[in-house]
Design an enzyme around this catalytic site. Structure first.
Site, short mmCIF file in Angstrom:
data_model
loop_
_atom_site.label_atom_id
_atom_site.label_comp_id
_atom_site.label_asym_id
_atom_site.label_seq_id
_atom_site.Cartn_x
_atom_site.Cartn_y
_atom_site.Cartn_z
N GLU A 33 0.66 -1.15 0.01
CA GLU A 33 -0.03 0.15 0.06
C GLU A 33 0.73 1.22 0.10
O GLU A 33 0.31 2.26 -0.66
CB GLU A 33 -1.06 0.06 1.15
CG GLU A 33 -2.17 -0.89 1.17
CD GLU A 33 -2.96 -0.76 0.23
OE1 GLU A 33 -2.88 0.32 -0.72
OE2 GLU A 33 -3.97 -1.81 -0.39
N THR A 39 1.27 5.65 -7.46
CA THR A 39 2.40 4.89 -8.11
C THR A 39 1.41 3.96 -8.91
O THR A 39 0.71 3.17 -8.54
CB THR A 39 3.30 4.36 -7.12
OG1 THR A 39 3.85 5.39 -6.61
CG2 THR A 39 4.49 3.58 -8.09
N TYR A 116 -6.92 6.43 3.77
CA TYR A 116 -7.00 5.55 2.64
C TYR A 116 -6.33 4.31 3.09
O TYR A 116 -6.81 2.99 3.04
CB TYR A 116 -6.76 5.93 1.32
CG TYR A 116 -6.40 4.70 0.48
CD1 TYR A 116 -7.70 3.88 -0.15
CD2 TYR A 116 -5.07 4.51 0.20
CE1 TYR A 116 -6.90 2.86 -0.95
CE2 TYR A 116 -4.53 3.18 -0.41
CZ TYR A 116 -5.59 2.40 -1.07
OH TYR A 116 -5.42 1.36 -1.51
N ASP A 134 -9.58 5.83 -2.60
CA ASP A 134 -8.42 6.44 -3.41
C ASP A 134 -8.99 7.00 -4.66
O ASP A 134 -10.07 7.33 -4.90
CB ASP A 134 -7.43 4.94 -3.98
CG ASP A 134 -7.99 4.29 -4.91
OD1 ASP A 134 -9.33 4.46 -4.93
OD2 ASP A 134 -7.38 3.66 -5.77
#
Length: 352
Positions: A33, A39, A116, A134
């Site tokens: 995570e 990314t 998140y 997200d």
DNA sequence: GAGCCGTGGGC
DNA sequence: TGCCCAAGGCT
């Protein structure tokens, strides 16, 4: 059938085969995570594999030197994640006796773990029904419910989180969260979403109102700042070995904790005359020999545009009046230090 | 709340 | 001297 059930069904057939989906080990889920924040999967996966290969447990990560972690993180960007990763590992070693916390309440206390990430880990490893919101989730829900507010505000974030909380399943919240994210990443994409034969199209209010392409709405464009970096590569031949000087960046600025060559930042890239003047100002007792200037590099960051050049300077003597934070290293040892992508690319293409 | 923090890839 | 976006968090 409900949105939730359709989503879970879609996920069971289309989910991505990712290394960290083979485990529920909170240490590995956490690593994945943090690495995947902001990314792309294609960019982060090799880093994930490298980290789980190198560190079998959070304790091993906690006792590793920070410089090693920075070196391993090199090239991935957002380097505060690496520093926070290390800090969190030490938190767990010291405050949780190495036992990785799995509840949202405890996870949110960890450095680098926000709303998140805490929700994602807690739902996957602890079956907590907490929505993980997200960028994918924001987009999917903004479209499904035709939400036209700016998704970068806290208010809209909460709206979307509340909707996701209504949809999430209590029996398998981790799968639901991941299904929503994969659906956004693979199907309900930012550009050219695959609306044809979309399993959720009958629920999609943006589809009905023709707003799919316009959503989500995001304002808040800040201007990019231009900067000009002149890196000095001061070369020393000492017997058989070649050396140069590097130093660690420690300011509240980009690339914090990475290493670089001595830097002169200026209003424009400097020409040879100005460079020689700056050099004698900084190291009065240096005797400069041959001087070579690289091509100009343009390096894009999220909020800055950097123009850079690298100036190789042969030193005829070893200066004594150098700044205390400079380190003289044999050139080939540079691979042991975490350096910015810009410098790495220069070294690989022009220097070595 | 708004600005800051990387890098790579798609268009 | 392109713009946007990606499994966000910190200050």
């Amino acid at each position: 059938m409900s949105i939730t059930k359709k989503l879970i069904t879609w996920y069971s057939k289309n989910k991505r085969d990712l290394p960290w989906r083979e485990t529920t080990d909170p240490f590995k889920i956490w690593l994945s995570e943090i690495i995947m924040q902001q990314t792309r999967i294609e960019q982060g996966t090799s880093y994930y594999l490298k980290f789980v290969d190198e560190f079998a447990s959070v304790e091993e990560l906690a006792i590793a030197p920070e410089d090693k972690i920075m070196r391993m993180w090199q090239g991935l960007g957002y380097y505060s994640r690496a520093r926070n990763l290390h800090a969190a590992a030490r938190q767990i070693k010291n405050q949780y006796e190495g036992q990785f916390p799995v509840s949202y309440k405890e996870l949110i206390k960890l450095k680098g773990v926000g709303d998140y990430t805490a929700a994602a880990i807690a739902s996957i490893t602890n079956n907590e029904a907490v929505p993980a919101v997200d960028g994918n989730v924001k987009r999917v829900i903004a479209r499904l419910f035709d939400i036209r507010d700016d998704i970068s505000t806290a208010k809209t974030y909460n709206t979307i989180k509340n909707i996701s909380a209504q949809l999430i399943t209590k029996d398998d919240p981790g799968t639901f969260n991941q299904a929503l994210m994969d659906f956004g990443a693979l199907r309900c994409t930012p550009k050219n979403p695959k609306c044809t034969d979309c399993p959720l199209s009958e629920h999609c209010l943006a589809m009905q109102s023709g707003m799919v392409q316009e959503l989500p709405v995001k304002y808040n464009r800040t201007k990019k700042k231009y900067r000009y970096f002149n890196f000095l590569i001061l070369e020393l031949k000492n017997g058989k070995q070649d050396f140069f000087y590097i130093l660690q960046r420690t300011e509240k600025d980009i690339w914090n904790r990475l290493f670089q060559f001595p830097l002169i930042e200026s209003e424009q890239l400097l020409k040879e005359n100005a460079l020689i003047k700056e050099l004698s100002k900084r190291i009065p007792d240096a005797e400069a020999g041959e001087l070579t200037i690289s091509r100009q590099y343009k390096h894009l960051l999220s909020h800055q545009i950097i123009f850079a050049q690298f100036i190789r300077i042969r030193l005829k003597n070893e200066p004594q009046k150098i700044p205390s934070q400079w380190i003289k290293i044999p050139k080939h040892k540079i691979v042991d230090y975490g350096i910015p992508r810009l410098i790495d690319q220069y070294l690989k293409t022009e220097y070595f």
